[in-house]
Design an enzyme around this catalytic site. Structure first.
Site, PDB file in Angstrom:
ATOM      1  N   GLN A  89     -13.556  27.491  -0.820  1.00 24.82           N
ATOM      2  CA  GLN A  89     -12.352  28.107  -1.355  1.00 24.82           C
ATOM      3  C   GLN A  89     -12.144  27.895  -2.861  1.00 24.82           C
ATOM      4  O   GLN A  89     -11.726  28.811  -3.561  1.00 24.82           O
ATOM      5  CB  GLN A  89     -11.118  27.647  -0.572  1.00 24.82           C
ATOM      6  CG  GLN A  89     -11.007  28.227   0.842  1.00 24.82           C
ATOM      7  CD  GLN A  89     -10.760  29.729   0.863  1.00 24.82           C
ATOM      8  OE1 GLN A  89     -10.800  30.408  -0.154  1.00 24.82           O
ATOM      9  NE2 GLN A  89     -10.501  30.259   2.042  1.00 24.82           N
ATOM     10  N   GLU A 286     -17.026  19.400   2.314  1.00 26.53           N
ATOM     11  CA  GLU A 286     -17.957  18.735   3.222  1.00 26.53           C
ATOM     12  C   GLU A 286     -18.969  17.828   2.525  1.00 26.53           C
ATOM     13  O   GLU A 286     -19.389  16.822   3.105  1.00 26.53           O
ATOM     14  CB  GLU A 286     -18.680  19.781   4.069  1.00 26.53           C
ATOM     15  CG  GLU A 286     -17.777  20.435   5.082  1.00 26.53           C
ATOM     16  CD  GLU A 286     -18.011  21.932   5.207  1.00 26.53           C
ATOM     17  OE1 GLU A 286     -18.205  22.395   6.329  1.00 26.53           O
ATOM     18  OE2 GLU A 286     -17.999  22.630   4.182  1.00 26.53           O
TER      19      GLU A 286
END
Length: 334
Positions: A89, A286
């Protein structure tokens, strides 16, 4: 006996969906009072994306961060931004907001240039003011917006971004699955009790290349949170299934790290600007988790001289491997 060990884990991680289109759109508009509204489908699930997107818009439009309102993830009014997953994002929605803000800025600059009687290329927007070259022009952005409204000119910008990727060839597996990658190295220090098998993580040093840290505090928080998740993956979290039924479905039996399990985490932000990213930014979602378990497992191997191949490294597994190693040495010595 307690033994100490050190281990290293390294990773590279693609930003975005693998070899698939994953675009995001955004709208940016100046309101009558000179404040800004950003419409984005990007869902902030705790990672701070709304803050980051507001910063990108504020920097581009030359207004204070406090003057930017983000309306996010409202399917009634916001454009699609894809899933909040794949660490995408900041990179993808950030670029969409950047493009939308640039278009809105063009309208304001064009009108300001006309008022001042100078070329648009000599105009910039900073701190809520219009600047001519290196000096304030004595004209506020709010005043320019009022002139635009008086002439029926909208200051609305729209933008979208889709990273340049190609699908993987089904025969060869070749392609361009990601437009950019994140890189990281983590070092873990552990202490292993050889009697109980308990592994205690004493310290983690985590160096992450994030392109450009739009919000360094948010980046540090994500690194620290990812390391905490990695500790759970390495030492505690395990879904026990028997005959298709989960045996530990409750938090009392499925163990997760708490504040008492988190060691000192030293985040190191490495900034190597990504040319295709908004102000050089990539992602750090992540990647903060990926190398942690490997670093811890390597540290345990360093402490005990025993290589483990299954996670989590529960006390039972550690004790069993220590016992097996001792028996092997005894057999080899006979």
């Amino acid at each position: 006996m307690k033994k100490r060990g050190f281990g290293i884990g390294c990773m590279w991680y693609g930003i975005g969906n693998t070899g698939l289109p994953n675009p995001a759109g955004a709208f940016v508009d100046f309101l009558d009072d000179g404040t800004v509204i950003v419409l984005t489908g990007c869902a902030d699930i705790g990672q701070g994306s709304s803050t980051t997107l507001a910063q990108i818009a504020a920097e581009t439009l030359g207004v204070p961060f406090e003057d930017v309102v983000v309306v996010a993830a409202d399917t009634g009014v916001t454009p699609d931004a894809g899933a909040t997953s794949a660490s995408r994002q900041t990179y993808i929605s950030g670029n969409a907001v950047l493009e939308a803000a640039r278009k809105a800025r063009q309208e304001v600059i064009a009108r300001a240039a006309a008022v001042l009687g100078v070329p648009p290329g000599e105009i910039s927007l900073k701190n809520g003011q219009v600047w001519h070259g290196e000096e304030p022009a004595g004209l506020s952005i709010k005043e320019v917006i009022a002139k635009c409204r008086g002439e029926g000119v909208l200051t609305l910008g729209h933008g979208w971004f889709n990273p340049a990727t190609t699908r993987l060839d089904p025969a060869t597996g070749q392609g361009i699955p990601y437009a950019t990658y994140a890189f990281a190295t983590q070092v873990a220090e552990v202490e292993v009790d050889t009697e109980t098998g308990i592994v205690e993580v004493k310290k983690i040093v985590a160096a992450h290349d994030v392109g450009r840290a739009v919000n360094p505090q948010n980046v540090e928080g994500q690194i620290e949170g990812g390391c905490c998740m990695g500790i759970g993956y390495a030492l505690m979290e395990e879904v026990v299934v028997k005959e298709g039924e989960i045996q530990n479905p409750a938090f009392s039996t499925y163990l997760m790290p708490t504040a008492m399990d988190v060691p000192e985490v030293i985040p190191i932000i490495v900034e190597e600007p990504e040319p295709s990213g908004p102000y050089g930014a990539k992602g750090v979602g992540e990647p903060a988790l990926v190398p942690t378990a490997a670093a811890i497992a390597n540290a345990v191997a360093d402490a005990l001289g025993i290589r483990f191949y299954d996670l989590p490294l529960t006390p039972e597994r550690v004790v069993a491997e220590i016992k097996k190693s001792k028996e092997k040495k005894e057999d080899d010595g006979k």
